[in-house]
Design a protein around this motif. Structure first.
Motif, PDB file in Angstrom:
ATOM      1  N   GLY A  79      10.075 -51.913 -53.721  1.00  0.00           N
ATOM      2  CA  GLY A  79      11.026 -52.576 -52.846  1.00  0.00           C
ATOM      3  C   GLY A  79      11.137 -51.981 -51.460  1.00  0.00           C
ATOM      4  O   GLY A  79      11.937 -52.450 -50.640  1.00  0.00           O
ATOM      5  N   LEU A  80      10.335 -50.945 -51.166  1.00  0.00           N
ATOM      6  CA  LEU A  80      10.375 -50.343 -49.846  1.00  0.00           C
ATOM      7  C   LEU A  80       9.547 -51.162 -48.864  1.00  0.00           C
ATOM      8  O   LEU A  80       8.627 -51.864 -49.255  1.00  0.00           O
ATOM      9  CB  LEU A  80       9.845 -48.910 -49.890  1.00  0.00           C
ATOM     10  N   THR A  81       9.880 -51.044 -47.568  1.00  0.00           N
ATOM     11  CA  THR A  81       9.063 -51.677 -46.547  1.00  0.00           C
ATOM     12  C   THR A  81       7.802 -50.851 -46.332  1.00  0.00           C
ATOM     13  O   THR A  81       7.717 -49.694 -46.756  1.00  0.00           O
ATOM     14  CB  THR A  81       9.813 -51.773 -45.215  1.00  0.00           C
ATOM     15  N   LYS A  82       6.844 -51.424 -45.619  1.00  0.00           N
ATOM     16  CA  LYS A  82       5.612 -50.693 -45.338  1.00  0.00           C
ATOM     17  C   LYS A  82       5.896 -49.454 -44.493  1.00  0.00           C
ATOM     18  O   LYS A  82       5.312 -48.386 -44.718  1.00  0.00           O
ATOM     19  CB  LYS A  82       4.615 -51.598 -44.628  1.00  0.00           C
ATOM     20  N   GLN A  83       6.811 -49.571 -43.531  1.00  0.00           N
ATOM     21  CA  GLN A  83       7.158 -48.422 -42.693  1.00  0.00           C
ATOM     22  C   GLN A  83       7.832 -47.330 -43.515  1.00  0.00           C
ATOM     23  O   GLN A  83       7.549 -46.135 -43.328  1.00  0.00           O
ATOM     24  CB  GLN A  83       8.076 -48.860 -41.551  1.00  0.00           C
ATOM     25  N   GLU A  84       8.702 -47.716 -44.433  1.00  0.00           N
ATOM     26  CA  GLU A  84       9.351 -46.734 -45.299  1.00  0.00           C
ATOM     27  C   GLU A  84       8.328 -46.022 -46.181  1.00  0.00           C
ATOM     28  O   GLU A  84       8.415 -44.809 -46.409  1.00  0.00           O
ATOM     29  CB  GLU A  84      10.422 -47.413 -46.155  1.00  0.00           C
ATOM     30  N   ALA A  85       7.352 -46.776 -46.672  1.00  0.00           N
ATOM     31  CA  ALA A  85       6.297 -46.178 -47.482  1.00  0.00           C
ATOM     32  C   ALA A  85       5.495 -45.174 -46.661  1.00  0.00           C
ATOM     33  O   ALA A  85       5.198 -44.067 -47.124  1.00  0.00           O
ATOM     34  CB  ALA A  85       5.369 -47.271 -48.035  1.00  0.00           C
ATOM     35  N   LYS A  86       5.162 -45.546 -45.435  1.00  0.00           N
ATOM     36  CA  LYS A  86       4.416 -44.639 -44.564  1.00  0.00           C
ATOM     37  C   LYS A  86       5.195 -43.350 -44.331  1.00  0.00           C
ATOM     38  O   LYS A  86       4.637 -42.241 -44.387  1.00  0.00           O
ATOM     39  CB  LYS A  86       4.120 -45.317 -43.229  1.00  0.00           C
ATOM     40  N   GLU A  87       6.482 -43.473 -44.074  1.00  0.00           N
ATOM     41  CA  GLU A  87       7.307 -42.288 -43.810  1.00  0.00           C
ATOM     42  C   GLU A  87       7.362 -41.365 -45.021  1.00  0.00           C
ATOM     43  O   GLU A  87       7.330 -40.134 -44.876  1.00  0.00           O
ATOM     44  CB  GLU A  87       8.713 -42.727 -43.391  1.00  0.00           C
ATOM     45  N   LEU A  88       7.415 -41.937 -46.225  1.00  0.00           N
ATOM     46  CA  LEU A  88       7.461 -41.099 -47.424  1.00  0.00           C
ATOM     47  C   LEU A  88       6.125 -40.407 -47.669  1.00  0.00           C
ATOM     48  O   LEU A  88       6.087 -39.236 -48.057  1.00  0.00           O
ATOM     49  CB  LEU A  88       7.847 -41.944 -48.641  1.00  0.00           C
ATOM     50  N   ILE A  89       5.035 -41.127 -47.458  1.00  0.00           N
ATOM     51  CA  ILE A  89       3.715 -40.516 -47.632  1.00  0.00           C
ATOM     52  C   ILE A  89       3.562 -39.334 -46.678  1.00  0.00           C
ATOM     53  O   ILE A  89       3.112 -38.247 -47.061  1.00  0.00           O
ATOM     54  CB  ILE A  89       2.608 -41.566 -47.415  1.00  0.00           C
ATOM     55  N   GLN A  90       3.979 -39.519 -45.435  1.00  0.00           N
ATOM     56  CA  GLN A  90       3.861 -38.441 -44.453  1.00  0.00           C
ATOM     57  C   GLN A  90       4.891 -37.337 -44.690  1.00  0.00           C
ATOM     58  O   GLN A  90       4.643 -36.178 -44.349  1.00  0.00           O
ATOM     59  CB  GLN A  90       3.980 -39.008 -43.040  1.00  0.00           C
ATOM     60  N   LEU A  91       6.021 -37.701 -45.296  1.00  0.00           N
ATOM     61  CA  LEU A  91       7.029 -36.692 -45.620  1.00  0.00           C
ATOM     62  C   LEU A  91       6.459 -35.632 -46.559  1.00  0.00           C
ATOM     63  O   LEU A  91       6.793 -34.442 -46.454  1.00  0.00           O
ATOM     64  CB  LEU A  91       8.252 -37.357 -46.266  1.00  0.00           C
ATOM     65  N   SER A  92       5.561 -36.048 -47.456  1.00  0.00           N
ATOM     66  CA  SER A  92       4.979 -35.077 -48.392  1.00  0.00           C
ATOM     67  C   SER A  92       4.258 -33.959 -47.645  1.00  0.00           C
ATOM     68  O   SER A  92       4.308 -32.796 -48.060  1.00  0.00           O
ATOM     69  CB  SER A  92       4.011 -35.784 -49.352  1.00  0.00           C
ATOM     70  N   VAL A  93       3.609 -34.293 -46.533  1.00  0.00           N
ATOM     71  CA  VAL A  93       2.901 -33.293 -45.734  1.00  0.00           C
ATOM     72  C   VAL A  93       3.879 -32.457 -44.929  1.00  0.00           C
ATOM     73  O   VAL A  93       3.761 -31.228 -44.862  1.00  0.00           O
ATOM     74  CB  VAL A  93       1.869 -33.971 -44.805  1.00  0.00           C
ATOM     75  N   SER A  94       4.871 -33.103 -44.332  1.00  0.00           N
ATOM     76  CA  SER A  94       5.800 -32.352 -43.476  1.00  0.00           C
ATOM     77  C   SER A  94       6.652 -31.379 -44.288  1.00  0.00           C
ATOM     78  O   SER A  94       6.972 -30.282 -43.817  1.00  0.00           O
ATOM     79  CB  SER A  94       6.684 -33.311 -42.665  1.00  0.00           C
ATOM     80  N   ILE A  95       7.009 -31.739 -45.531  1.00  0.00           N
ATOM     81  CA  ILE A  95       7.765 -30.806 -46.386  1.00  0.00           C
ATOM     82  C   ILE A  95       6.936 -29.555 -46.639  1.00  0.00           C
ATOM     83  O   ILE A  95       7.414 -28.427 -46.462  1.00  0.00           O
ATOM     84  CB  ILE A  95       8.139 -31.471 -47.732  1.00  0.00           C
ATOM     85  N   ALA A  96       5.699 -29.751 -47.063  1.00  0.00           N
ATOM     86  CA  ALA A  96       4.836 -28.606 -47.375  1.00  0.00           C
ATOM     87  C   ALA A  96       4.588 -27.748 -46.135  1.00  0.00           C
ATOM     88  O   ALA A  96       4.580 -26.514 -46.206  1.00  0.00           O
ATOM     89  CB  ALA A  96       3.512 -29.086 -47.964  1.00  0.00           C
ATOM     90  N   THR A  97       4.387 -28.391 -44.999  1.00  0.00           N
ATOM     91  CA  THR A  97       4.122 -27.655 -43.763  1.00  0.00           C
ATOM     92  C   THR A  97       5.336 -26.837 -43.340  1.00  0.00           C
ATOM     93  O   THR A  97       5.206 -25.667 -42.940  1.00  0.00           O
ATOM     94  CB  THR A  97       3.733 -28.637 -42.642  1.00  0.00           C
ATOM     95  N   LYS A  98       6.512 -27.425 -43.435  1.00  0.00           N
ATOM     96  CA  LYS A  98       7.741 -26.723 -43.054  1.00  0.00           C
ATOM     97  C   LYS A  98       7.967 -25.500 -43.939  1.00  0.00           C
ATOM     98  O   LYS A  98       8.293 -24.408 -43.457  1.00  0.00           O
ATOM     99  CB  LYS A  98       8.932 -27.672 -43.147  1.00  0.00           C
ATOM    100  N   VAL A  99       7.775 -25.662 -45.247  1.00  0.00           N
ATOM    101  CA  VAL A  99       7.967 -24.540 -46.175  1.00  0.00           C
ATOM    102  C   VAL A  99       6.913 -23.469 -45.919  1.00  0.00           C
ATOM    103  O   VAL A  99       7.226 -22.274 -45.897  1.00  0.00           O
ATOM    104  CB  VAL A  99       7.915 -25.038 -47.637  1.00  0.00           C
ATOM    105  N   ARG A 100       5.668 -23.867 -45.710  1.00  0.00           N
ATOM    106  CA  ARG A 100       4.606 -22.915 -45.421  1.00  0.00           C
ATOM    107  C   ARG A 100       4.904 -22.110 -44.165  1.00  0.00           C
ATOM    108  O   ARG A 100       4.773 -20.877 -44.142  1.00  0.00           O
ATOM    109  CB  ARG A 100       3.278 -23.657 -45.296  1.00  0.00           C
ATOM    110  N   ASP A 101       5.315 -22.808 -43.112  1.00  0.00           N
ATOM    111  CA  ASP A 101       5.580 -22.126 -41.841  1.00  0.00           C
ATOM    112  C   ASP A 101       6.752 -21.167 -41.953  1.00  0.00           C
ATOM    113  O   ASP A 101       6.736 -20.075 -41.376  1.00  0.00           O
ATOM    114  CB  ASP A 101       5.828 -23.152 -40.734  1.00  0.00           C
TER     115      ASP A 101
END
Length: 312
Positions: A79-101
């Motif tokens: 039920g998510l929009t395409k933009q919402e899906a994109k943001e969640l997919i990219q969120l997976s990378v930004s979470i890991a990067t933030k924790v790593r840094d």
């Protein structure tokens, strides 16, 4: 020089993290869902960060993101929009990067280890279908169809700037070929290709892993070749088979030895009974240079690898 090559030029071993879903379930998440761990991106992203942090503290030199089952079609089906899906997919990378840094910002964490990588997980088509076909490889899709499935998600992950792509649990050579073709559209990123195997010689489709390694060997963007989500007892043989086909670094991160039921989405049986760190050392001695764990392994298992791996 790709990120894996840079680390292995200075260190004899790169330690991966372990199971993601196991740790989320230990924290109370119900993952009996077609989105699996990607569901937690929607519901509790902070918990994903805490799992990454635990693995870094255990000794992991790499965080594999929570994007294995994160696809546009899967999120939009929810039920998510395409933009919402994109943001969640990219969120997976930004979470890991933030924790790593954050982890790396503390000088205490920099002793005798490389700066950890963020590897964006690219799961197989079968993970999206969620019917266990990543353990069979009988999709019935053409290479072009698989390229179309992977293209937008891979581009979206790459846009979020991970260090490398982790193309994992690939059950058939045709899907690996499709991923490599899409990868060539992004010449500035590298990937590892990790197959799921049914025995000590063949991946889950029945194709010989030696032949798969030989095909991948000619592509410089493929930084490492190996296996994951496979029974530990097959790993030693698979390492030797891969080496027959390629001189690229070998990556192994098998499961704990329990058996997965794709219908009930539950695990049965027992683990190997051996200390995971001890078996991992045997894999290193056979030629694996990147070692971690897949389903049902824990930060303690990764810590056991680090106990000897940091002394090499």
């Amino acid at each position: 020089m790709n990120p894996i090559e840079r680390i292995l030029a200075e260190y004899p071993l790169m330690i991966l993290d372990g199971a993601f879903s196991t740790e989320l379930e230990r924290r109370g998440c119900d993952l009996n869902d077609p989105l699996w761990s990607a569901k937690v991106l929607m519901e509790n992203p902070d918990m994903i960060g805490s799992v990454h942090e635990d693995y870094f503290k255990a000794g992991a030199d790499c965080a594999i993101t929570a994007s294995y089952q994160a696809t546009f079609a899967g999120f939009m089906r929810r039920g998510l929009t395409k933009q919402e899906a994109k943001e969640l997919i990219q969120l997976s990378v930004s979470i890991a990067t933030k924790v790593r840094d954050s982890f790396w910002a503390d000088p205490v964490n920099r002793t005798n280890r490389p700066k950890p990588l963020v590897a964006a997980s690219v799961g197989p088509y079968g993970a999206f279908v969620a019917d266990g076909s990543e353990y069979r490889g009988n999709y019935g899709l053409t290479r072009e169809g698989l390229e179309d499935f992977h293209r937008e998600r891979m581009a979206t992950l790459i846009e979020a700037k991970p260090d490398i792509l982790a193309c994992e649990t690939i059950p058939c050579l045709i899907e690996a070929q499709a991923i490599v073709n899409v990868l060539k559209e992004h010449p500035d990123i590298s990937a590892w290709i990790s197959f799921s195997a049914k025995d000590g010689t063949c991946i889950n489709s029945g194709e010989r892993i030696e032949d798969c390694a030989r095909w991948l060997d000619g592509y410089p963007q493929v930084a490492a070749i190996g296996i994951n989500c496979t029974a530990p007892e097959f790993v030693e043989s698979l390492i030797l088979e891969i080496r027959k086909g390629s001189n690229k670094p070998i990556i192994v991160y098998p499961n704990s030895g329990e058996q997965y039921d794709a219908v009930t989405k539950t695990w049965h049986g027992s683990s190997t009974g051996m200390c995971y760190g001890d078996i991992a050392k045997q894999w290193f001695e056979k030629g694996a240079k990147l070692i971690g764990g897949c389903c049902r392994t824990t930060p303690d298992d990764i810590r056991q690898i680090a106990l000897w791996g940091r002394e090499l």
